[in-house]
Design a protein around this motif. Structure first.
Motif, PDB file in Angstrom:
ATOM      1  N   ALA A   1       0.834  -1.206   0.000  1.00 40.54           N
ATOM      2  CA  ALA A   1       0.000   0.000   0.000  1.00 40.54           C
ATOM      3  C   ALA A   1       0.865   1.251   0.000  1.00 40.54           C
ATOM      4  CB  ALA A   1      -0.898   0.015   1.237  1.00 40.54           C
ATOM      5  N   TRP A   2       0.375   2.303  -0.638  1.00 42.40           N
ATOM      6  CA  TRP A   2       1.031   3.604  -0.576  1.00 42.40           C
ATOM      7  C   TRP A   2       0.716   4.223   0.771  1.00 42.40           C
ATOM      8  CZ3 TRP A   2       4.591   5.246  -3.822  1.00 42.40           C
ATOM      9  CH2 TRP A   2       4.611   4.754  -5.130  1.00 42.40           C
ATOM     10  N   ARG A   3       1.697   4.867   1.378  1.00 37.86           N
ATOM     11  CA  ARG A   3       1.504   5.626   2.611  1.00 37.86           C
ATOM     12  C   ARG A   3       2.017   7.028   2.375  1.00 37.86           C
ATOM     13  NH1 ARG A   3       2.262   2.728   8.156  1.00 37.86           N
ATOM     14  NH2 ARG A   3       1.278   0.738   7.734  1.00 37.86           N
ATOM     15  N   GLY A   4       1.357   8.003   2.967  1.00 39.07           N
ATOM     16  CA  GLY A   4       1.780   9.378   2.794  1.00 39.07           C
ATOM     17  C   GLY A   4       0.999  10.335   3.664  1.00 39.07           C
ATOM     18  N   GLU A   5       1.193  11.587   3.384  1.00 42.32           N
ATOM     19  CA  GLU A   5       0.522  12.620   4.161  1.00 42.32           C
ATOM     20  C   GLU A   5      -0.419  13.469   3.310  1.00 42.32           C
ATOM     21  OE1 GLU A   5       3.961  14.381   5.988  1.00 42.32           O
ATOM     22  OE2 GLU A   5       3.654  13.161   7.767  1.00 42.32           O
ATOM     23  N   CYS A   6      -0.714  13.030   2.091  1.00 41.52           N
ATOM     24  CA  CYS A   6      -1.694  13.726   1.259  1.00 41.52           C
ATOM     25  C   CYS A   6      -3.082  13.540   1.864  1.00 41.52           C
ATOM     26  CB  CYS A   6      -1.730  13.135  -0.148  1.00 41.52           C
ATOM     27  SG  CYS A   6      -0.200  13.217  -1.065  1.00 41.52           S
ATOM     28  N   ALA A   7      -4.013  14.401   1.457  1.00 44.66           N
ATOM     29  CA  ALA A   7      -5.387  14.271   1.935  1.00 44.66           C
ATOM     30  C   ALA A   7      -5.982  12.938   1.483  1.00 44.66           C
ATOM     31  CB  ALA A   7      -6.232  15.437   1.441  1.00 44.66           C
TER      32      ALA A   7
ATOM     33  N   ILE B   1       6.882   5.939   6.484  1.00 40.68           N
ATOM     34  CA  ILE B   1       7.841   4.853   6.263  1.00 40.68           C
ATOM     35  C   ILE B   1       8.051   4.200   7.631  1.00 40.68           C
ATOM     36  CG2 ILE B   1      10.088   4.166   5.391  1.00 40.68           C
ATOM     37  CD1 ILE B   1      10.195   6.768   3.819  1.00 40.68           C
ATOM     38  N   PRO B   2       7.323   3.125   7.919  1.00 46.34           N
ATOM     39  CA  PRO B   2       7.370   2.532   9.253  1.00 46.34           C
ATOM     40  C   PRO B   2       8.770   2.064   9.638  1.00 46.34           C
ATOM     41  CG  PRO B   2       6.063   1.187   7.738  1.00 46.34           C
ATOM     42  CD  PRO B   2       6.475   2.412   7.000  1.00 46.34           C
TER      43      PRO B   2
ATOM     44  N   TYR C   1       4.786  13.593   0.042  1.00 43.34           N
ATOM     45  CA  TYR C   1       5.658  12.445  -0.148  1.00 43.34           C
ATOM     46  C   TYR C   1       4.859  11.168   0.107  1.00 43.34           C
ATOM     47  CZ  TYR C   1       9.499  15.823   0.133  1.00 43.34           C
ATOM     48  OH  TYR C   1      10.351  16.877  -0.080  1.00 43.34           O
ATOM     49  N   LEU C   2       5.086  10.165  -0.731  1.00 39.61           N
ATOM     50  CA  LEU C   2       4.425   8.871  -0.615  1.00 39.61           C
ATOM     51  C   LEU C   2       5.477   7.770  -0.625  1.00 39.61           C
ATOM     52  CD1 LEU C   2       1.576   9.346  -3.257  1.00 39.61           C
ATOM     53  CD2 LEU C   2       1.316   9.386  -0.777  1.00 39.61           C
ATOM     54  N   TYR C   3       5.203   6.694   0.117  1.00 41.69           N
ATOM     55  CA  TYR C   3       6.121   5.551   0.192  1.00 41.69           C
ATOM     56  C   TYR C   3       5.320   4.269   0.004  1.00 41.69           C
ATOM     57  CZ  TYR C   3       9.187   1.979   2.142  1.00 41.69           C
ATOM     58  OH  TYR C   3       9.945   0.843   2.314  1.00 41.69           O
TER      59      TYR C   3
END
Length: 146
Positions: free
Chosen positions: A40-46, A62-63, A88-90
């Motif tokens: 899954a993508w993780r990030g801080e976007c809405a 990024i755990p 940023y997405l990870y």
């Protein structure tokens, strides 16, 4: 003044991408895998849904990376928790999960308008073949498909 601000944001993103890449290399050297997100993508976007799921969770983008390998996960210099732009997405994946990763500077406004030297001509190492007009990417070797 606007051009100076754009140049500063571009320089900050370049620095952030390089620092995250170094931290991920250190993490891999110690753990023999990259931090896991289950594909899954993780990030801080809405929100983010194109090409996969998205989970907003601030410091856990990024755990396990911060604070051991990097003091904190950077936030895009123009990012906002209420926006889908400039974040940023990870994502990690592979078989087993954690063998590959991609980290994006996602929906970067300066890439849309080509301003402030935010170009692949200047930064070819950040080329994202999937999102060539909207993102910069760092990734594990060969991770082209994320």
């Amino acid at each position: 003044v606007d051009r100076v601000r754009k140049n500063a944001r571009v320089a900050q993103r370049v620095s952030d991408l390089k620092r995250v890449q170094s931290a991920l290399d250190l993490y891999y050297a110690k753990n023999r895998s990259y931090p896991v997100t289950g594909g899954a993508w993780r990030g801080e976007c809405a929100s983010y849904s194109a090409g996969g799921t998205y989970t907003a969770n601030n410091g856990l983008v990024i755990p396990g990376l911060a604070p051991t390998y990097i003091p904190r996960i950077p936030v895009d210099p123009q990012g906002s928790p209420s926006s889908d732009y400039n974040c940023y997405l990870y994502r990690s994946g592979g078989n087993p999960d954690g063998t590959e990763y991609a980290f994006l500077a996602h929906q970067v406004i300066e890439l849309y308008d080509g301003s402030a030297g935010a170009s692949y001509a200047k930064y070819p190492e950040f080329y994202d073949s999937i999102r060539p007009t909207t993102a910069w990417k760092i990734s594990s070797p060969g991770r082209v498909g994320f």
